[in-house]
Scaffold this active site. Structure first.
Site, short mmCIF file in Angstrom:
data_model
loop_
_atom_site.label_atom_id
_atom_site.label_comp_id
_atom_site.label_asym_id
_atom_site.label_seq_id
_atom_site.Cartn_x
_atom_site.Cartn_y
_atom_site.Cartn_z
N CYS A 13 0.87 -1.17 0.00
CA CYS A 13 0.00 0.00 0.00
C CYS A 13 0.91 1.23 0.00
O CYS A 13 2.13 1.09 0.02
CB CYS A 13 -1.01 -0.02 1.15
SG CYS A 13 -0.33 0.10 2.81
N CYS A 87 -1.86 1.26 -4.20
CA CYS A 87 -0.56 1.88 -4.48
C CYS A 87 -0.48 2.41 -5.90
O CYS A 87 0.53 2.94 -6.31
CB CYS A 87 0.60 0.93 -4.18
SG CYS A 87 0.88 -0.35 -5.41
N CYS A 91 3.67 0.05 -8.44
CA CYS A 91 4.11 -1.34 -8.31
C CYS A 91 4.67 -1.85 -9.62
O CYS A 91 3.97 -1.86 -10.63
CB CYS A 91 2.94 -2.22 -7.88
SG CYS A 91 2.24 -1.72 -6.31
#
Length: 141
Positions: A13, A87, A91
């Site tokens: 996150c 996020c 990522c």
């Protein structure tokens, strides 16, 4: 049974201070050393959300020693499952990994009463994940 974990799971996150820490705490609690657990954040906070720590303590899971960590390419590469929780595009994506995006309310700035339903939703998702990973093991000849 082998000493090698069945799978490796990375929870991500933004601040690695609430959702991903609770998820990592649940997975460690429920799966023990059967599953390797990591968590990280794209912009890690200074500390784990105190309301998340308290909500987890209420059900016997201690995440008080956890510390937010920065998301690294190496952590993603070393994981079989990458579970994101808001996020965004931070990522990195690698082939051969299973990516799941769990839409969960951010517990940042909320009291323990507001964190409990988030905690409970994470727990049910973790229980399903453990069942999936165990099912993969049972299906392997």
């Amino acid at each position: 049974m082998s000493d090698t974990p069945l799978a490796s799971v990375l929870f991500v996150c933004v601040h690695n201070a609430g959702r991903s820490q609770m998820a990592a705490g649940f997975l460690t609690h429920l799966a023990g050393d059967r599953i390797e657990v990591r968590s990280a954040g794209s912009v890690p906070g200074d500390q784990v959300n105190p309301s998340a720590v308290e909500a987890m303590k209420e059900i016997g899971v201690d995440i008080s020693a956890a510390r937010p960590k920065i998301l690294t390419t190496e952590a993603v590469q070393a994981s079989d499952y990458v579970i994101t929780m808001g996020c965004g595009d931070a990522c990195p994506v690698f082939p051969g990994k299973k990516y799941l995006d769990w839409t969960l309310e951010d517990p940042a700035g909320k009291g323990v009463e507001a964190v409990r339903p988030i905690r409970d939703e994470i727990r049910s998702r973790i229980e399903a994940l453990v069942a999936e990973i165990d099912g993969r093991r049972d299906a392997t000849p």
